[in-house]
Write an enzyme that holds these catalytic residues in place. Structure first.
Site, short mmCIF file in Angstrom:
data_model
loop_
_atom_site.label_atom_id
_atom_site.label_comp_id
_atom_site.label_asym_id
_atom_site.label_seq_id
_atom_site.Cartn_x
_atom_site.Cartn_y
_atom_site.Cartn_z
N ASP A 1 7.07 -0.64 -0.43
CA ASP A 1 5.90 -1.18 -0.65
C ASP A 1 4.65 -0.70 0.41
OD1 ASP A 1 7.10 -2.21 1.65
OD2 ASP A 1 6.08 -4.14 1.34
N GLU A 2 5.18 0.74 1.07
CA GLU A 2 4.34 1.10 1.96
C GLU A 2 4.31 2.82 2.15
OE1 GLU A 2 4.16 0.64 6.96
OE2 GLU A 2 5.82 -0.12 5.69
N ASP B 1 -0.43 -0.43 2.13
CA ASP B 1 0.79 -1.41 2.57
C ASP B 1 0.32 -2.76 1.48
OD1 ASP B 1 2.80 -2.95 3.26
OD2 ASP B 1 2.20 -3.06 5.46
#
Length: 472
Positions: A105-106, A11
């Site tokens: 983003d993860e 993350d």
């Protein structure tokens, strides 16, 4: 359940805000808030400097301005975020073909399926190898982008996700298989995915406040409190049981958010306010996934538990917050809320790959309308002998032509937008108003730059593409 902690969850830390700080040297170490800047705007991401003031994602932007008035408030630059995301996902795919992106983003990664899988299986200390791989990954990300990431490693997706939350910011946490219940036990029930505010209240009234309480309560009590499917699922998570595989390139069919209210909502203004908040959260998820959609869906569960859905399909896919919010409001106006509403949801379906042009569609239309209004005002102040001047089109025709792309509307400059000037080079918009635009000229690899102000229609100033965070 795995005997090795071979699933990692990555993350990126405060991703949108961190990209802005990396791209803009003058903002490094300062509070930065990214999101919708309009009257109904919502925070998409806040930097850690802004979070110290109580600002968090999904908060109304007006409240964020009150809490942290000296922050830099920027509109999103999704082309820049997508570029960095592609680079990070590429690094993950070097570790394994099984990469499951959850958003820009993860992502989850199954290390056992990659080139290091045999070494993990043969190693006497697989956990140490996982830690080394995760640390190398975080170092590679920082070297290539200048950004930090938090990583959790465990034997399941559930525990890897929880471990990455514990690692934030800029950390690494590994949960040894077999220690799941010991790690989960002291945590609040809200630590479990799917346990939101409404479920937490139900559990709290029953005296269940920690994950250990849920594990001890057993299936019968949780099913009675939460229903069969939800109760059984919560118990499995509380016991640390999760055998879900990492699924690469999953393709979501829709993006949606919903809230259940502890007290039924009967006031229509309050209902519309909640629709606004849900629509903004939905747009945040839509943009984080790098998608846009054509169909807006409203879900309403009334006081008698009857559930209604209303939908409207737009002319083309969009991620424009104003368009989606206004559509959801129109759908809410079609629903009889007499007696009260206990649940509301807003979703977007018929998803398409994200396109940068979606961001500015609404701004162009608004600019065209403003131009049309100015022409009408000028015509009213200096009436001609009748009808428009030669070569001038009526306001309605100007607006229609603008929507068709035939008219160059008055340029709008959004805070954070990338620009370039023929004399001063690349920079970004700090703000605009009263016919002026203020620009700070700097690049990701320069020091803090100088600020200059121009007329909004200065021909030497043009929009620009984002620069890479590292000089090539």
């Amino acid at each position: 359940m795995r005997s090795l902690p071979s699933i990692i969850h990555l993350d990126m830390d405060a991703f949108f805000a961190s990209v802005e700080q990396a791209a803009k040297p003058s903002l490094r170490g300062k509070p930065v808030i990214v999101g919708g800047l309009g009257g109904r705007g919502v925070v998409s991401t806040a930097s850690y400097e802004a979070r110290k003031f109580g600002v968090h994602s999904a908060m109304p932007m007006a409240q964020a301005r009150r809490l942290c008035p000296n922050a830099a408030f920027l509109t999103g630059r999704f082309e820049a975020y997508r570029r960095v995301s592609d680079l990070v996902m590429g690094l993950l795919r070097e570790l394994s073909p099984l990469v499951e992106p959850l958003s820009l983003d993860e992502a989850f990664v199954d290390l056992a399926a990659g080139p290091y899988g045999p070494a993990l299986a043969a190693s006497a200390d697989g956990a140490a190898l996982v830690l080394a791989l995760a640390e190398d990954l975080r170092a590679d990300i920082e070297r290539r982008t200048g950004l930090t990431a938090s990583v959790g490693a465990a034997g399941s997706k559930l525990m890897a996700k929880i471990a990455s939350e514990q690692a934030k910011p800029d950390g690494l946490v590994l949960v040894v298989p077999g220690q799941e219940r010991a790690v989960l036990g002291p945590m609040s029930v809200r630590a479990l995915p799917g346990v939101g505010p409404a479920t937490e209240q139900v559990l709290r009234r029953a005296g269940l406040t920690t994950v250990a309480d849920l594990a001890e309560a057993g299936e019968a009590e949780l099913v009675q409190l939460l229903g069969r499917a939800h109760g059984a699922g919560v118990l499995q998570m509380a016991l640390g049981l999760d055998d879900r595989p990492v699924v690469p390139d999953r393709d979501a069919k829709s993006v949606s958010v919903e809230d259940t209210f502890e007290v039924d909502l009967a006031d229509r203004d309050r209902i519309l306010h909640e629709v606004d908040v849900l629509a903004a959260r939905c747009v945040g998820r839509l943009r984080a996934a790098g998608r846009s959609g054509r169909t807006v869906v409203l879900k309403v569960r009334r006081f008698d538990f009857s559930t209604l859905t209303r939908s409207e399909t737009l002319r083309g896919p969009t991620d424009d917050e104003t368009v989606i919010t206004d559509t959801a409001r129109r759908l809410a106006a079609q629903v009889d809320v007499t007696g009260g509403v206990r649940l509301l949801g807003v979703g977007v379906s018929q998803l398409a790959d994200y396109t940068q042009e979606d961001l500015f569609a609404q701004a162009v239309r608004e600019a065209a309308r403003e131009q049309a209004e100015l022409r009408e005002q000028a015509a009213a102040a200096e009436p001609g002998p009748g009808g428009p001047e030669p070569g001038e089109r009526p306001a309605e025709a100007v607006e229609e032509a603008a929507e068709a792309g035939e008219v160059h509307a008055v340029r709008r400059w959004m805070p954070g937008q990338d620009v370039t000037h023929t004399e001063f080079g690349p920079g970004w918009v700090q703000g605009s108003g009263v016919g002026r635009v203020t620009v700070r000229f700097e690049t990701p690899w320069s020091g803090p730059g100088r600020v200059r102000t121009f007329l909004v229609d200065d021909p030497a100033l043009e929009p620009a593409r984002p620069l890479p965070l590292r000089q090539e």
